[in-house]
Design a protein around this motif. Structure first.
Motif, mmCIF file in Angstrom:
data_model
loop_
_atom_site.group_PDB
_atom_site.id
_atom_site.type_symbol
_atom_site.label_atom_id
_atom_site.label_comp_id
_atom_site.label_asym_id
_atom_site.label_seq_id
_atom_site.Cartn_x
_atom_site.Cartn_y
_atom_site.Cartn_z
ATOM 1 N N ALA A 38 22.482 64.660 -0.725
ATOM 2 C CA ALA A 38 21.803 65.156 0.463
ATOM 3 C C ALA A 38 20.792 66.249 0.129
ATOM 4 O O ALA A 38 19.837 66.470 0.890
ATOM 5 N N ARG A 39 20.961 66.906 -1.008
ATOM 6 C CA ARG A 39 20.027 67.969 -1.398
ATOM 7 C C ARG A 39 18.870 67.444 -2.258
ATOM 8 O O ARG A 39 17.991 68.198 -2.653
ATOM 9 N N ALA A 40 18.904 66.136 -2.566
ATOM 10 C CA ALA A 40 17.860 65.554 -3.422
ATOM 11 C C ALA A 40 16.582 65.313 -2.630
ATOM 12 O O ALA A 40 16.618 64.916 -1.457
ATOM 13 N N ARG A 41 15.457 65.550 -3.268
ATOM 14 C CA ARG A 41 14.153 65.263 -2.675
ATOM 15 C C ARG A 41 13.619 63.992 -3.342
ATOM 16 O O ARG A 41 13.310 63.996 -4.538
ATOM 17 N N LEU A 42 13.522 62.942 -2.579
ATOM 18 C CA LEU A 42 13.176 61.629 -3.120
ATOM 19 C C LEU A 42 11.759 61.242 -2.729
ATOM 20 O O LEU A 42 11.189 61.779 -1.773
ATOM 21 N N VAL A 43 11.206 60.283 -3.470
ATOM 22 C CA VAL A 43 9.886 59.738 -3.155
ATOM 23 C C VAL A 43 9.973 58.217 -3.156
ATOM 24 O O VAL A 43 10.842 57.626 -3.799
ATOM 25 N N VAL A 44 9.076 57.587 -2.431
ATOM 26 C CA VAL A 44 8.999 56.126 -2.396
ATOM 27 C C VAL A 44 8.267 55.645 -3.648
ATOM 28 O O VAL A 44 7.241 56.208 -4.031
ATOM 29 N N ALA A 45 8.796 54.609 -4.301
ATOM 30 C CA ALA A 45 8.145 54.056 -5.491
ATOM 31 C C ALA A 45 6.740 53.564 -5.139
ATOM 32 O O ALA A 45 6.519 53.053 -4.031
ATOM 33 N N PRO A 46 5.786 53.679 -6.059
ATOM 34 C CA PRO A 46 4.392 53.357 -5.731
ATOM 35 C C PRO A 46 4.130 51.890 -5.426
ATOM 36 O O PRO A 46 3.093 51.558 -4.848
ATOM 37 N N ASP A 47 5.041 50.986 -5.786
ATOM 38 C CA ASP A 47 4.811 49.560 -5.542
ATOM 39 C C ASP A 47 5.432 49.083 -4.237
ATOM 40 O O ASP A 47 5.368 47.896 -3.918
ATOM 41 N N VAL A 48 6.027 49.986 -3.456
ATOM 42 C CA VAL A 48 6.766 49.598 -2.256
ATOM 43 C C VAL A 48 5.839 49.592 -1.046
ATOM 44 O O VAL A 48 5.053 50.512 -0.833
ATOM 45 N N THR A 49 5.960 48.538 -0.248
ATOM 46 C CA THR A 49 5.210 48.430 1.006
ATOM 47 C C THR A 49 6.177 48.103 2.141
ATOM 48 O O THR A 49 7.289 47.614 1.906
ATOM 49 N N GLU A 50 5.727 48.369 3.349
ATOM 50 C CA GLU A 50 6.537 48.062 4.525
ATOM 51 C C GLU A 50 5.805 47.068 5.405
ATOM 52 O O GLU A 50 4.603 47.202 5.647
ATOM 53 N N GLU A 51 6.528 46.071 5.860
ATOM 54 C CA GLU A 51 5.967 45.037 6.724
ATOM 55 C C GLU A 51 6.627 45.135 8.102
ATOM 56 O O GLU A 51 7.857 45.250 8.195
#
Length: 621
Positions: A522-535
């Protein structure tokens, strides 16, 4: 003297610009495609047209005609194409042999690997090759093809020697044939994790291609094979390409490395299931000599005894489905039992080959292993959970168990499997011999209760330290250990440099999240991988989407269905807010209990981390 000749050959090939791009430039992409279908007429017509236009034969064209198309060339032309080595040097190296006067137009290209046993020569009269006559010619004894690749270390190119294929021979391959680079070879090399290691083992090296790839990330490579001829060709390829950190050893399976451990084990084993009855050919390059899938089982069971702590084994394989047992249940049994039990149940295993499998014709299975293949339609949407994926699991390791990530890419019924491999051996359909072999295959499957055959990738890892099941995780024994068996029949993502780096990242992500409790997650700061898209899909006139899906552009090209909460969490993962803060804000926005929302989202965050959709931010610098 041989080393000096190889040095001259290397220099001549480079001077002639004997490369993949140069060959495509000679005859065009359509002829390239035809050659992959084992048809050389378009390439021959292009070379003849070029010769007529220029008034002479280009050195690269001479080499292509001899070593790729498998046809004789004038001695004078070969002398010109290999000025340092000369035609005589090519003969001394065993690359070519003289053709008697008047035979050049009909070939005579025997397979050097089988000539001693069969005396076979090629019938190359019906080639569409016009305007070529010779009174002093040489025919090929080996294929020598340029090969190019891109991996995590950058672009590279080599020349690879192997035995002549069916195109040059004009008949089926011999049982001792040594293959070059086929579809399965390309698949495995694209899977290799590129992490730098001290030692690597290529089990069943064949022409040496996997050992050569391993030499780019391993300080020392040991390559083994039961075939002395395969080791000779592999040694030629290694020296020709200036690679100096590979050692070759003769022997079966793990026998040549008894008592040794390696950081990375690689194997393209002879996994083809072949009836063990009289009259059915057994090809060294694809048949392990055991009943059913026992050869792959032997490689898997033996890996734990030859991996260093945290060492990884990667191999291709097939496995049987039996009438009353799912293949994944059988695979799990291979992983848990020690190698000694395999040796007791398969007494012949100590004398069985581990040479690599399959060639590159498009009707063979290795094309289904090729990166980005879409030959098999998915039974369920990519990444979707289904009862068939119910074997995906993580479980505690113990002293006897390997960690594993096994991915089934395709399943074939016995009929299609038999047809594929009978054709691979060069037996033509609609012949009595084809029907006889077909019956033998189906008899074998029926007698042993085999209903299907699965194909896929196996990644095995020896835990750094064993943990007693149920004991708490510690820094020395983080866990739970990885045990993931899944079915991914759809097309892969876009992976121009292979999928090995993605696999390494997924392993690291799994280890991190498995050793991280919910409070720390819960304390981790995450990022979305650069190849990920949302449809998103909407009904006309509606503001809220009816369907949301997260797509992965690289890796396995997974797709994950989203609900409102998960979509919002992923969208907010930009490295600024920690996961707990995002969940708290969403709970307030959606007017739901924060603890319940956290309990729902955190397990899915772990999955997204392990599959590469979410990442830990890279520290600056």
């Amino acid at each position: 003297m041989t080393s000096a000749l190889i040095d001259r050959l290397r220099s001549d090939l480079a001077t002639a610009n004997y490369s993949v791009s140069a060959l495509t430039g000679l005859w065009g992409i359509e002829a390239d495609a035809a050659l992959r279908r084992n048809q050389r007429v378009p390439a021959l017509r292009a070379l003849a047209g070029l010769r007529e236009k220029l008034g002479h034969t280009e050195p690269c064209a001479t080499l292509a005609r001899l070593f790729v198309l498998g046809l004789p060339v004038d001695r004078a032309d070969l002398d010109a194409a290999l000025p340092a080595l000369g035609a005589a040097g090519a003969e001394e190296l065993g690359l070519a042999a003289s053709v008697t006067v008047g035979d050049a137009g009909t070939g005579g290209s025997g397979d050097a690997g089988d000539a001693a046993d069969t005396g076979d020569t090629a019938d190359t009269a019906d080639t569409g090759d016009t305007g070529y006559e010779s009174h002093a010619a040489l025919r090929p004894l080996l294929e020598l093809r340029p090969y190019t690749f891109v991996d995590a270390h950058g672009a590279g190119s080599w020349w690879i020697a192997s035995d002549l294929g069916e195109l040059a021979l004009g008949h089926a391959l011999g049982e001792s044939h040594v293959l070059g680079v086929g579809g399965a070879s390309l698949t495995l090399s694209g899977l290799l994790i590129p992490t730098e290691v001290v030692s690597a083992l290529d089990l069943g090296t064949g022409c040496g291609i996997q050992a050569m790839h391993a030499s780019r990330h391993a300080e020392r490579v040991v390559a083994t094979d039961i075939s002395a001829r395969a080791l000779e060709l592999a040694a030629l390829n290694v020296e020709l390409n200036g690679i100096g950190n590979i050692e070759f050893r003769l022997g079966s399976l793990y026998e040549p490395v008894a008592g040794e451990r390696f950081d990375h084990i690689i194997s393209n084993p002879p996994f083809v299931i072949t009836p063990r009855v009289a009259g059915v050919p057994s090809y060294e390059y694809r048949d392990g000599g055991m009943v059913g899938d026992a050869l792959v089982e032997a490689v898997v069971r033996g890996a734990a005894d030859h991996l260093t702590p945290n060492g990884v084994a990667q191999l291709l394989g097939n496995w049987e489905y039996h009438a009353r047992q799912d293949a994944f249940d059988r695979l799990a049994g291979w992983l848990d039992a020690p190698a000694s039990s395999s040796r007791r149940s398969n007494p012949a295993s100590s004398a069985i080959t581990a040479t690599p499998a399959v060639s590159a014709r498009p009707d063979e299975f290795d094309g289904d292993f090729a990166p980005n293949s879409s030959n098999s339609p998915p039974a369920t949407p990519p990444g979707a959970k289904s009862p068939s994926n119910s074997h995906e699991a993580v479980r505690a390791t113990d002293a006897a168990a390997l960690e594993a990530w096994i991915i089934e890419r395709e399943v074939q019924p016995p009929t299609l499997y038999a047809e594929t491999w009978i054709r691979d051996g060069g037996t033509r359909a609609d012949t009595a011999d084809f029907d006889r072999l077909y019956g033998a295959w189906l008899d074998d499957f029926e007698a042993r209760g085999v209903t299907q055959v699965g194909f896929g990738y196996l990644l095995l890892r020896r835990p750094a330290a064993a943990r007693v099941p149920g004991a708490p995780a510690t820094p020395a024994t983080p866990g739970p250990g990885l045990r993931r068996l899944e079915r991914l029949p759809g097309a892969l993502g876009h992976n121009p440099a292979g999928i090995g780096s993605y696999l390494a990242d997924c392993l690291a992500a799994h280890d991190w999240q498995a050793a991280t409790d919910d409070a720390h997650l819960a304390r981790a700061r995450l990022v979305v991988a650069p190849d990920v898209t949302e449809e998103r899909h909407y009904w006309p006139g509606q503001e809220d989407p009816t369907l949301m899906t997260l797509h992965q552009g690289s890796g396995f090209g997974r797709s994950i269905p989203l609900d409102t909460a998960l979509a919002a969490l992923v969208g907010a993962c930009d490295g600024d807010l920690d996961v707990g803060s995002i969940v708290a804000a969403l709970a307030q926005l959606l007017e739901v209990d924060q603890r319940e929302l956290s309990a729902d989202l955190l397990p899915r965050v772990r999955e997204l981390l392990t599959d590469g959709f979410l990442q830990l931010p890279v520290p600056p610098g």
